[in-house]
Design a protein around this motif. Structure first.
Motif, PDB file in Angstrom:
ATOM      1  N   ALA A  98       8.342  31.608 -14.320  1.00 44.75           N
ATOM      2  CA  ALA A  98       7.946  31.268 -15.746  1.00 44.75           C
ATOM      3  C   ALA A  98       9.262  31.201 -16.456  1.00 44.75           C
ATOM      4  O   ALA A  98       9.335  30.123 -17.094  1.00 44.75           O
ATOM      5  N   CYS A  99      10.153  32.029 -16.078  1.00 47.29           N
ATOM      6  CA  CYS A  99      11.564  31.964 -16.981  1.00 47.29           C
ATOM      7  C   CYS A  99      12.704  31.514 -16.146  1.00 47.29           C
ATOM      8  O   CYS A  99      13.859  31.961 -16.387  1.00 47.29           O
ATOM      9  N   ILE A 100      12.268  30.761 -15.253  1.00 44.82           N
ATOM     10  CA  ILE A 100      13.534  30.035 -14.353  1.00 44.82           C
ATOM     11  C   ILE A 100      13.311  28.828 -14.670  1.00 44.82           C
ATOM     12  O   ILE A 100      12.634  27.988 -14.307  1.00 44.82           O
ATOM     13  N   THR A 101      14.427  27.945 -14.827  1.00 41.11           N
ATOM     14  CA  THR A 101      14.616  26.672 -15.264  1.00 41.11           C
ATOM     15  C   THR A 101      14.672  25.784 -13.868  1.00 41.11           C
ATOM     16  O   THR A 101      15.145  26.059 -12.924  1.00 41.11           O
ATOM     17  N   PRO A 102      13.654  24.791 -14.012  1.00 38.76           N
ATOM     18  CA  PRO A 102      13.368  23.918 -12.759  1.00 38.76           C
ATOM     19  C   PRO A 102      14.626  23.200 -12.385  1.00 38.76           C
ATOM     20  O   PRO A 102      15.410  22.853 -13.459  1.00 38.76           O
ATOM     21  N   ASN A 103      15.011  23.103 -11.110  1.00 44.21           N
ATOM     22  CA  ASN A 103      16.013  22.236 -10.852  1.00 44.21           C
ATOM     23  C   ASN A 103      15.721  20.792 -11.042  1.00 44.21           C
ATOM     24  O   ASN A 103      15.308  20.191 -10.153  1.00 44.21           O
ATOM     25  N   LYS A 104      16.436  20.257 -12.114  1.00 42.40           N
ATOM     26  CA  LYS A 104      16.095  18.756 -12.386  1.00 42.40           C
ATOM     27  C   LYS A 104      17.358  18.342 -12.685  1.00 42.40           C
ATOM     28  O   LYS A 104      18.486  18.868 -13.074  1.00 42.40           O
ATOM     29  N   PRO A 105      17.736  17.062 -12.516  1.00 42.60           N
ATOM     30  CA  PRO A 105      18.773  16.280 -12.950  1.00 42.60           C
ATOM     31  C   PRO A 105      19.269  16.542 -14.282  1.00 42.60           C
ATOM     32  O   PRO A 105      18.434  16.718 -15.320  1.00 42.60           O
ATOM     33  N   VAL A 106      20.700  16.861 -14.781  1.00 42.31           N
ATOM     34  CA  VAL A 106      21.015  17.195 -15.931  1.00 42.31           C
ATOM     35  C   VAL A 106      22.160  16.482 -16.312  1.00 42.31           C
ATOM     36  O   VAL A 106      23.144  16.057 -15.426  1.00 42.31           O
ATOM     37  N   PRO A 107      22.154  15.738 -17.436  1.00 44.91           N
ATOM     38  CA  PRO A 107      23.223  14.803 -17.845  1.00 44.91           C
ATOM     39  C   PRO A 107      24.684  15.493 -17.821  1.00 44.91           C
ATOM     40  O   PRO A 107      24.874  16.566 -17.777  1.00 44.91           O
ATOM     41  N   LYS A 108      25.739  14.616 -17.281  1.00 46.25           N
ATOM     42  CA  LYS A 108      26.858  15.049 -17.173  1.00 46.25           C
ATOM     43  C   LYS A 108      27.581  15.867 -18.342  1.00 46.25           C
ATOM     44  O   LYS A 108      28.037  17.008 -17.936  1.00 46.25           O
ATOM     45  N   ALA A 109      27.265  15.480 -19.511  1.00 48.77           N
ATOM     46  CA  ALA A 109      27.855  16.216 -20.509  1.00 48.77           C
ATOM     47  C   ALA A 109      27.409  17.435 -20.695  1.00 48.77           C
ATOM     48  O   ALA A 109      28.081  18.528 -21.048  1.00 48.77           O
ATOM     49  N   VAL A 110      25.927  17.951 -20.385  1.00 49.07           N
ATOM     50  CA  VAL A 110      25.382  19.009 -20.317  1.00 49.07           C
ATOM     51  C   VAL A 110      25.975  19.988 -19.366  1.00 49.07           C
ATOM     52  O   VAL A 110      26.186  21.096 -19.218  1.00 49.07           O
ATOM     53  N   ARG A 111      26.011  19.260 -17.944  1.00 52.30           N
ATOM     54  CA  ARG A 111      26.546  19.961 -16.934  1.00 52.30           C
ATOM     55  C   ARG A 111      28.116  20.710 -16.980  1.00 52.30           C
ATOM     56  O   ARG A 111      28.194  21.823 -16.962  1.00 52.30           O
ATOM     57  N   ASP A 112      28.806  19.776 -17.955  1.00 45.39           N
ATOM     58  CA  ASP A 112      30.064  20.156 -18.081  1.00 45.39           C
ATOM     59  C   ASP A 112      30.294  21.398 -19.003  1.00 45.39           C
ATOM     60  O   ASP A 112      30.932  22.331 -18.939  1.00 45.39           O
ATOM     61  N   ALA A 113      29.422  21.248 -20.212  1.00 48.78           N
ATOM     62  CA  ALA A 113      29.154  22.227 -21.243  1.00 48.78           C
ATOM     63  C   ALA A 113      28.660  23.565 -20.472  1.00 48.78           C
ATOM     64  O   ALA A 113      29.108  24.483 -20.948  1.00 48.78           O
TER      65      ALA A 113
END
Length: 438
Positions: A98-113
Protein backbone atom coordinates in the motif's frame (compact mmCIF):
# COMPACT_ATOMS: atom_id res chain seq x y z
CA UNK A 1 -0.59 -15.85 -0.23
CA UNK A 2 -1.03 -12.37 -1.68
CA UNK A 3 -4.44 -10.86 -2.13
CA UNK A 4 -4.91 -8.90 -5.32
CA UNK A 5 -7.08 -5.87 -4.81
CA UNK A 6 -9.46 -5.12 -7.59
CA UNK A 7 -10.82 -8.59 -8.34
CA UNK A 8 -14.01 -7.86 -6.45
CA UNK A 9 -14.79 -4.21 -7.00
CA UNK A 10 -18.21 -2.84 -7.67
CA UNK A 11 -18.32 -2.70 -11.45
CA UNK A 12 -19.13 0.26 -13.57
CA UNK A 13 -18.52 3.94 -14.02
CA UNK A 14 -20.62 6.36 -12.11
CA UNK A 15 -23.78 6.79 -14.23
CA UNK A 16 -23.12 10.29 -15.56
CA UNK A 17 -20.62 12.32 -13.55
CA UNK A 18 -22.96 15.27 -13.04
CA UNK A 19 -25.78 12.95 -11.97
CA UNK A 20 -23.46 11.08 -9.60
CA UNK A 21 -22.19 14.39 -8.23
CA UNK A 22 -25.74 15.25 -7.28
CA UNK A 23 -26.35 11.80 -5.78
CA UNK A 24 -23.25 12.05 -3.62
CA UNK A 25 -24.29 15.29 -2.05
CA UNK A 26 -26.99 13.44 -0.19
CA UNK A 27 9.73 -0.06 20.25
CA UNK A 28 12.78 -1.10 18.97
CA UNK A 29 12.90 -4.38 17.16
CA UNK A 30 14.18 -7.59 18.79
CA UNK A 31 16.92 -9.39 16.91
CA UNK A 32 15.60 -12.08 14.59
CA UNK A 33 11.96 -10.93 14.76
CA UNK A 34 10.20 -8.95 12.08
CA UNK A 35 8.17 -5.83 12.66
CA UNK A 36 5.13 -7.78 11.46
CA UNK A 37 5.56 -10.43 14.15
CA UNK A 38 6.05 -7.88 16.91
CA UNK A 39 3.14 -5.74 15.84
CA UNK A 40 0.74 -8.64 15.44
CA UNK A 41 1.70 -9.96 18.88
CA UNK A 42 1.13 -6.52 20.35
CA UNK A 43 -2.30 -6.31 18.73
CA UNK A 44 -3.35 -9.67 20.18
CA UNK A 45 -2.49 -8.48 23.71
CA UNK A 46 -3.56 -4.85 23.48
CA UNK A 47 -6.94 -4.07 24.97
CA UNK A 48 -9.23 -1.33 23.76
CA UNK A 49 -7.63 -0.83 20.38
CA UNK A 50 -10.03 0.72 17.93
CA UNK A 51 -10.47 3.22 15.19
CA UNK A 52 -12.90 5.80 13.98
CA UNK A 53 -16.13 4.14 12.85
CA UNK A 54 -17.70 4.97 9.52
CA UNK A 55 -19.97 7.98 9.63
CA UNK A 56 -22.30 8.44 6.66
CA UNK A 57 -21.05 10.43 3.67
CA UNK A 58 -22.70 13.64 4.84
CA UNK A 59 -22.39 13.21 8.61
CA UNK A 60 -20.85 16.10 10.49
CA UNK A 61 -17.27 15.41 11.55
CA UNK A 62 -16.56 14.89 15.23
CA UNK A 63 -13.39 16.61 16.38
CA UNK A 64 -11.40 15.38 19.39
CA UNK A 65 -14.18 13.16 20.69
CA UNK A 66 -14.26 9.46 21.52
CA UNK A 67 -15.68 7.19 18.85
CA UNK A 68 -18.37 4.67 19.61
CA UNK A 69 -15.62 2.06 19.73
CA UNK A 70 -14.16 4.00 22.66
CA UNK A 71 -11.06 5.23 20.84
CA UNK A 72 -10.14 8.89 20.39
CA UNK A 73 -8.47 10.67 17.51
CA UNK A 74 -5.52 11.28 19.82
CA UNK A 75 -5.18 7.51 20.31
CA UNK A 76 -5.19 6.91 16.54
CA UNK A 77 -2.61 9.66 16.06
CA UNK A 78 -0.45 8.05 18.77
CA UNK A 79 -0.69 4.59 17.15
CA UNK A 80 0.34 5.97 13.76
CA UNK A 81 3.16 8.10 15.20
CA UNK A 82 4.54 5.05 17.02
CA UNK A 83 4.33 2.90 13.90
CA UNK A 84 6.09 5.37 11.62
CA UNK A 85 8.41 6.82 14.24
CA UNK A 86 9.68 3.65 15.95
CA UNK A 87 8.47 0.43 14.33
CA UNK A 88 9.23 1.22 10.70
CA UNK A 89 12.89 1.86 10.08
CA UNK A 90 12.93 1.42 6.30
CA UNK A 91 10.55 0.71 3.43
CA UNK A 92 11.32 -3.01 3.56
CA UNK A 93 9.61 -3.24 6.98
CA UNK A 94 6.17 -2.78 5.40
CA UNK A 95 3.78 -5.78 5.23
CA UNK A 96 1.71 -4.66 2.24
CA UNK A 97 2.48 -2.74 -0.93
CA UNK A 98 0.00 0.00 0.00
CA UNK A 99 2.86 2.39 0.79
CA UNK A 100 5.15 1.38 -2.07
CA UNK A 101 5.16 3.45 -5.22
CA UNK A 102 4.27 1.38 -8.32
CA UNK A 103 7.00 1.10 -10.94
CA UNK A 104 5.70 3.40 -13.67
CA UNK A 105 7.45 5.68 -16.16
CA UNK A 106 8.70 8.87 -14.54
CA UNK A 107 9.48 12.07 -16.46
CA UNK A 108 13.21 12.73 -16.83
CA UNK A 109 13.09 15.94 -14.82
CA UNK A 110 11.55 14.06 -11.90
CA UNK A 111 14.03 11.16 -12.21
CA UNK A 112 16.91 13.62 -12.12
CA UNK A 113 15.41 15.39 -9.12
CA UNK A 114 14.97 12.11 -7.24
CA UNK A 115 18.63 11.24 -7.75
CA UNK A 116 19.68 14.39 -5.91
CA UNK A 117 17.70 13.57 -2.74
CA UNK A 118 19.73 12.35 0.26
CA UNK A 119 19.71 8.56 0.70
CA UNK A 120 18.47 8.69 4.31
CA UNK A 121 15.47 10.74 3.22
CA UNK A 122 14.69 8.22 0.48
CA UNK A 123 15.09 5.20 2.77
CA UNK A 124 12.51 6.60 5.21
CA UNK A 125 9.94 7.23 2.47
CA UNK A 126 6.61 5.36 2.64
CA UNK A 127 4.46 6.90 -0.10
CA UNK A 128 1.98 5.05 -2.35
CA UNK A 129 2.19 7.18 -5.47
CA UNK A 130 4.13 9.86 -7.28
CA UNK A 131 2.58 13.18 -6.31
CA UNK A 132 4.33 15.42 -8.81
CA UNK A 133 1.81 17.43 -10.84
CA UNK A 134 2.69 19.54 -13.88
CA UNK A 135 3.31 23.31 -14.15
CA UNK A 136 5.17 23.84 -10.90
CA UNK A 137 7.53 26.73 -11.64
CA UNK A 138 7.42 29.40 -8.91
CA UNK A 139 4.46 27.72 -7.19
CA UNK A 140 3.87 27.57 -3.45
CA UNK A 141 3.28 23.91 -2.55
CA UNK A 142 2.10 22.31 0.71
CA UNK A 143 2.79 18.60 1.35
CA UNK A 144 0.40 17.02 3.87
CA UNK A 145 2.09 14.20 5.75
CA UNK A 146 5.52 14.96 4.31
CA UNK A 147 7.32 12.29 6.33
CA UNK A 148 11.05 12.26 5.75
CA UNK A 149 10.70 14.95 3.09
CA UNK A 150 11.45 13.03 -0.11
CA UNK A 151 8.62 14.53 -2.14
CA UNK A 152 9.28 17.99 -0.69
CA UNK A 153 12.89 17.89 -1.85
CA UNK A 154 11.84 16.77 -5.33
CA UNK A 155 9.23 19.53 -5.46
CA UNK A 156 11.81 22.02 -4.18
CA UNK A 157 13.78 21.52 -7.38
CA UNK A 158 10.76 21.67 -9.67
CA UNK A 159 9.25 24.87 -8.26
CA UNK A 160 12.66 26.54 -8.48
CA UNK A 161 14.34 28.94 -6.09
CA UNK A 162 11.49 31.44 -6.46
CA UNK A 163 8.93 28.85 -5.40
CA UNK A 164 8.36 27.46 -1.93
CA UNK A 165 7.54 24.06 -0.42
CA UNK A 166 6.14 23.44 3.06
CA UNK A 167 5.97 19.95 4.55
CA UNK A 168 3.85 19.13 7.59
CA UNK A 169 3.89 15.84 9.50
CA UNK A 170 2.75 14.80 12.98
CA UNK A 171 5.65 12.39 13.58
CA UNK A 172 8.62 14.08 15.24
CA UNK A 173 11.15 11.45 14.14
CA UNK A 174 10.18 11.90 10.47
CA UNK A 175 10.22 15.69 10.67
CA UNK A 176 13.68 15.55 12.27
CA UNK A 177 15.02 13.45 9.38
CA UNK A 178 13.64 15.98 6.90
CA UNK A 179 15.00 19.02 8.73
CA UNK A 180 18.43 17.47 9.17
CA UNK A 181 19.08 17.61 5.44
CA UNK A 182 17.84 21.12 4.55
CA UNK A 183 21.36 22.58 4.22
CA UNK A 184 22.56 19.53 2.25
CA UNK A 185 19.84 19.96 -0.35
CA UNK A 186 20.20 23.74 -0.60
CA UNK A 187 23.85 23.23 -1.54
CA UNK A 188 23.05 20.27 -3.79
CA UNK A 189 20.47 22.30 -5.71
CA UNK A 190 22.71 25.36 -5.97
CA UNK A 191 20.28 27.64 -4.12
CA UNK A 192 21.35 30.78 -2.28
CA UNK A 193 18.67 30.13 0.33
CA UNK A 194 16.46 27.17 1.10
CA UNK A 195 12.96 27.15 -0.34
CA UNK A 196 11.66 24.37 1.94
CA UNK A 197 10.41 24.27 5.51
CA UNK A 198 9.16 21.40 7.67
CA UNK A 199 6.55 21.76 10.39
CA UNK A 200 5.35 19.31 13.02
CA UNK A 201 1.60 19.36 13.31
CA UNK A 202 -1.69 17.86 12.20
CA UNK A 203 -3.10 18.20 8.71
CA UNK A 204 -6.59 18.40 10.22
CA UNK A 205 -5.59 21.70 11.93
CA UNK A 206 -3.23 23.63 9.67
CA UNK A 207 -4.05 26.89 11.41
CA UNK A 208 -2.30 25.61 14.53
CA UNK A 209 1.04 25.88 12.69
CA UNK A 210 0.23 29.27 11.21
CA UNK A 211 -0.87 28.37 7.68
CA UNK A 212 -3.22 31.10 6.48
CA UNK A 213 -6.15 31.16 4.07
CA UNK A 214 -5.45 31.09 0.32
CA UNK A 215 -1.67 30.88 0.74
CA UNK A 216 -0.78 27.93 -1.53
CA UNK A 217 -1.13 27.16 -5.22
CA UNK A 218 -0.99 23.39 -4.79
CA UNK A 219 -1.55 20.95 -1.93
CA UNK A 220 -0.11 17.46 -2.34
CA UNK A 221 -0.37 14.37 -0.18
CA UNK A 222 1.14 10.93 -0.55
CA UNK A 223 -0.62 8.00 1.15
CA UNK A 224 -1.40 9.77 4.43
CA UNK A 225 -5.00 11.01 4.39
CA UNK A 226 -6.09 7.45 5.15
CA UNK A 227 -4.14 7.79 8.43
CA UNK A 228 -6.27 10.77 9.50
CA UNK A 229 -9.30 9.95 11.66
CA UNK A 230 -11.22 12.99 10.33
CA UNK A 231 -10.83 13.07 6.56
CA UNK A 232 -13.38 15.84 6.10
CA UNK A 233 -11.25 18.10 8.28
CA UNK A 234 -8.21 17.35 6.11
CA UNK A 235 -10.02 18.27 2.90
CA UNK A 236 -11.60 21.35 4.50
CA UNK A 237 -8.18 22.59 5.61
CA UNK A 238 -6.65 21.91 2.19
CA UNK A 239 -9.49 23.86 0.59
CA UNK A 240 -9.00 26.73 3.02
CA UNK A 241 -5.28 27.21 2.37
CA UNK A 242 -5.58 26.90 -1.41
CA UNK A 243 -5.79 30.01 -3.55
CA UNK A 244 -8.78 30.28 -5.93
CA UNK A 245 -8.00 28.00 -8.86
CA UNK A 246 -5.61 25.98 -6.71
CA UNK A 247 -5.26 22.22 -6.86
CA UNK A 248 -5.10 19.33 -4.40
CA UNK A 249 -3.13 16.53 -6.09
CA UNK A 250 -2.89 13.42 -3.95
CA UNK A 251 -2.41 9.66 -3.84
CA UNK A 252 -4.17 7.57 -1.25
CA UNK A 253 -5.64 4.16 -0.44
CA UNK A 254 -9.28 3.34 -1.17
CA UNK A 255 -11.52 0.36 -0.46
CA UNK A 256 -14.19 -1.19 -2.66
CA UNK A 257 -16.60 -1.23 0.29
CA UNK A 258 -17.01 0.30 3.73
CA UNK A 259 -14.64 -1.38 6.15
CA UNK A 260 -15.64 -3.94 8.76
CA UNK A 261 -15.16 -3.27 12.46
CA UNK A 262 -12.37 -5.88 12.58
CA UNK A 263 -10.39 -3.96 9.97
CA UNK A 264 -11.10 -0.56 11.51
CA UNK A 265 -9.92 -1.75 14.95
CA UNK A 266 -6.62 -3.28 13.80
CA UNK A 267 -3.60 -1.12 14.67
CA UNK A 268 -1.19 -2.74 12.18
CA UNK A 269 -3.72 -2.18 9.39
CA UNK A 270 -3.88 1.46 10.46
CA UNK A 271 -0.11 1.74 10.16
CA UNK A 272 -0.20 -0.07 6.81
CA UNK A 273 -2.67 2.51 5.43
CA UNK A 274 -5.59 0.07 5.12
CA UNK A 275 -7.77 0.46 8.24
CA UNK A 276 -8.40 4.12 7.46
CA UNK A 277 -9.07 3.69 3.75
CA UNK A 278 -12.15 5.45 2.41
CA UNK A 279 -14.77 3.66 0.37
CA UNK A 280 -13.93 5.31 -2.95
CA UNK A 281 -17.44 6.66 -3.54
CA UNK A 282 -17.31 8.59 -0.27
CA UNK A 283 -14.46 10.74 -1.59
CA UNK A 284 -16.88 12.24 -4.10
CA UNK A 285 -19.45 13.24 -1.49
CA UNK A 286 -16.82 14.65 0.91
CA UNK A 287 -15.17 16.68 -1.87
CA UNK A 288 -18.51 18.19 -2.88
CA UNK A 289 -19.41 18.97 0.71
CA UNK A 290 -16.11 20.81 1.22
CA UNK A 291 -16.46 22.82 -2.00
CA UNK A 292 -14.05 21.14 -4.42
CA UNK A 293 -14.81 20.36 -8.04
CA UNK A 294 -15.65 16.70 -8.78
CA UNK A 295 -12.54 14.53 -8.26
CA UNK A 296 -10.51 13.80 -11.40
CA UNK A 297 -9.21 10.22 -11.26
CA UNK A 298 -5.64 10.06 -12.58
CA UNK A 299 -4.17 6.61 -11.89
CA UNK A 300 -4.95 3.45 -9.93
CA UNK A 301 -2.86 0.44 -8.89
CA UNK A 302 -3.84 -2.75 -6.98
CA UNK A 303 -2.70 -3.30 -3.41
CA UNK A 304 -1.60 -6.75 -2.24
CA UNK A 305 -1.23 -8.13 1.28
CA UNK A 306 1.67 -10.50 1.92
CA UNK A 307 0.76 -11.43 5.49
CA UNK A 308 -1.69 -14.32 6.01
CA UNK A 309 -3.14 -13.00 9.26
CA UNK A 310 -3.77 -9.56 7.81
CA UNK A 311 -5.28 -11.15 4.71
CA UNK A 312 -7.69 -13.13 6.88
CA UNK A 313 -8.80 -10.01 8.73
CA UNK A 314 -9.44 -7.99 5.58
CA UNK A 315 -11.46 -10.84 4.06
CA UNK A 316 -13.14 -9.96 0.76
CA UNK A 317 -12.38 -6.26 1.03
CA UNK A 318 -10.14 -5.06 -1.79
CA UNK A 319 -7.84 -2.06 -1.78
CA UNK A 320 -6.33 0.16 -4.43
CA UNK A 321 -3.91 3.08 -4.40
CA UNK A 322 -5.23 5.90 -6.55
CA UNK A 323 -4.29 9.44 -7.49
CA UNK A 324 -6.92 12.17 -7.74
CA UNK A 325 -6.95 15.86 -8.57
CA UNK A 326 -9.33 18.28 -6.83
CA UNK A 327 -9.64 21.95 -7.79
CA UNK A 328 -10.89 25.02 -5.95
CA UNK A 329 -12.88 26.47 -8.82
CA UNK A 330 -14.35 29.98 -8.42
CA UNK A 331 -18.02 30.26 -9.34
CA UNK A 332 -17.14 32.97 -11.87
CA UNK A 333 -15.25 30.38 -13.92
CA UNK A 334 -18.27 28.12 -14.35
CA UNK A 335 -19.61 29.21 -17.73
CA UNK A 336 -20.53 25.92 -19.36
CA UNK A 337 -18.78 23.41 -21.62
CA UNK A 338 -16.11 24.42 -24.08
CA UNK A 339 -13.51 23.48 -26.63
CA UNK A 340 -9.83 23.64 -25.73
CA UNK A 341 -6.54 23.46 -27.61
CA UNK A 342 -3.36 22.60 -25.74
CA UNK A 343 -0.40 24.77 -26.81
CA UNK A 344 2.28 22.26 -25.76
CA UNK A 345 3.93 24.66 -23.33
CA UNK A 346 4.40 22.33 -20.36
CA UNK A 347 7.99 21.10 -19.96
CA UNK A 348 8.14 17.33 -20.25
CA UNK A 349 4.65 17.19 -21.75
CA UNK A 350 5.20 19.16 -24.94
CA UNK A 351 3.39 16.78 -27.29
CA UNK A 352 0.77 15.39 -24.95
CA UNK A 353 -0.65 16.16 -21.51
CA UNK A 354 -2.38 13.23 -19.83
CA UNK A 355 -4.47 15.27 -17.43
CA UNK A 356 -6.36 12.35 -15.90
CA UNK A 357 -7.86 8.98 -16.83
CA UNK A 358 -10.53 10.67 -18.95
CA UNK A 359 -8.84 13.57 -20.70
CA UNK A 360 -5.64 13.58 -22.73
CA UNK A 361 -4.72 16.79 -24.54
CA UNK A 362 -2.46 16.64 -27.59
CA UNK A 363 -0.68 19.73 -28.84
CA UNK A 364 -2.78 21.63 -31.35
CA UNK A 365 -5.77 19.28 -31.14
CA UNK A 366 -9.29 20.55 -30.48
CA UNK A 367 -10.93 18.73 -27.58
CA UNK A 368 -14.51 19.08 -26.36
CA UNK A 369 -14.61 19.36 -22.56
CA UNK A 370 -17.51 19.39 -20.15
CA UNK A 371 -18.37 22.36 -17.95
CA UNK A 372 -16.28 21.13 -15.01
CA UNK A 373 -13.10 20.59 -17.04
CA UNK A 374 -13.56 23.91 -18.83
CA UNK A 375 -13.85 25.67 -15.46
CA UNK A 376 -10.79 23.86 -14.11
CA UNK A 377 -8.61 24.81 -17.06
CA UNK A 378 -9.93 28.38 -17.15
CA UNK A 379 -9.33 29.12 -13.44
CA UNK A 380 -6.14 27.18 -12.68
CA UNK A 381 -2.43 27.54 -13.41
CA UNK A 382 -3.11 25.63 -16.65
CA UNK A 383 -5.04 28.55 -18.18
CA UNK A 384 -2.13 30.00 -20.13
CA UNK A 385 -1.34 26.59 -21.60
CA UNK A 386 -4.69 26.34 -23.36
CA UNK A 387 -6.82 28.25 -25.82
CA UNK A 388 -10.28 27.94 -24.30
CA UNK A 389 -13.47 28.89 -26.08
CA UNK A 390 -17.14 28.42 -25.38
CA UNK A 391 -19.00 25.62 -27.10
CA UNK A 392 -18.64 21.87 -27.33
CA UNK A 393 -20.82 19.34 -25.59
CA UNK A 394 -21.34 18.99 -21.87
CA UNK A 395 -21.07 15.25 -22.45
CA UNK A 396 -17.46 15.41 -23.59
CA UNK A 397 -15.92 12.20 -24.91
CA UNK A 398 -13.15 11.10 -22.57
CA UNK A 399 -10.32 8.88 -23.73
CA UNK A 400 -11.24 5.29 -24.51
CA UNK A 401 -14.95 5.87 -25.24
CA UNK A 402 -16.89 6.07 -28.45
CA UNK A 403 -18.02 9.28 -30.13
CA UNK A 404 -21.59 10.16 -31.01
CA UNK A 405 -23.46 10.24 -27.70
CA UNK A 406 -23.12 11.53 -24.16
CA UNK A 407 -20.17 9.81 -22.54
CA UNK A 408 -19.53 8.69 -19.00
CA UNK A 409 -16.30 9.33 -17.16
CA UNK A 410 -14.28 6.66 -15.41
CA UNK A 411 -14.66 7.49 -11.74
CA UNK A 412 -14.10 4.08 -10.11
CA UNK A 413 -10.38 3.46 -9.39
CA UNK A 414 -11.00 -0.30 -9.23
CA UNK A 415 -12.48 -0.24 -12.73
CA UNK A 416 -9.56 1.83 -13.98
CA UNK A 417 -6.90 -0.54 -12.64
CA UNK A 418 -8.75 -3.57 -14.04
CA UNK A 419 -9.05 -2.16 -17.53
CA UNK A 420 -6.81 -3.36 -20.29
CA UNK A 421 -4.92 -0.72 -22.24
CA UNK A 422 -6.67 -1.12 -25.63
CA UNK A 423 -9.70 1.13 -26.14
CA UNK A 424 -13.06 -0.66 -26.21
CA UNK A 425 -14.67 -1.38 -29.53
CA UNK A 426 -18.07 0.03 -30.44
CA UNK A 427 -21.17 -2.09 -30.70
CA UNK A 428 -23.95 -1.77 -33.23
CA UNK A 429 -25.75 0.79 -31.10
CA UNK A 430 -22.66 2.95 -30.78
CA UNK A 431 -21.97 2.01 -27.20
CA UNK A 432 -18.66 0.85 -25.80
CA UNK A 433 -17.96 -2.79 -25.11
CA UNK A 434 -17.01 -3.08 -21.42
CA UNK A 435 -19.77 -2.58 -18.90
CA UNK A 436 -19.59 0.69 -17.01
CA UNK A 437 -18.58 3.05 -19.80
CA UNK A 438 -20.94 4.97 -22.10
Amino acid sequence: MAMAAGTCSEQGCVPGLEAWWEMTSGGSRESGRSVAELQLEAVRHRAGCGALPYRGPLAAPCMNCATEDGISQDRIHHEVQDYYGRELQKSEDLKTNACITPNKPVPKAVRDALQRVHEEVVSRYYGCGLIIPECLTSCRVLDLGSGSGRDCYVLSQLVGEQGHVTGIDMTEAQVNVAKKHIAYHMEKFGYQKSNVEFLQGYMENLGDVGLSDESYDIVVSNCVINLAPDKRAVLREAYRVLKPGGEMYFSDVYANQRLSEAVRKHSVLWGECLAGALFWRDLYSIAKEVGFSPPCLVTASPITISNEELERITGDCCFVSATFRLFKVPESSRTGPGQVIYNGGIVGHEQELVFDANFTFKEGEVVDVDAEMAAILRSSRFAEMFLIRAGGSDGAAPRGCCHGKVKEKICDPFLLQQRAAPAPSCGAAGTCGPRGCC
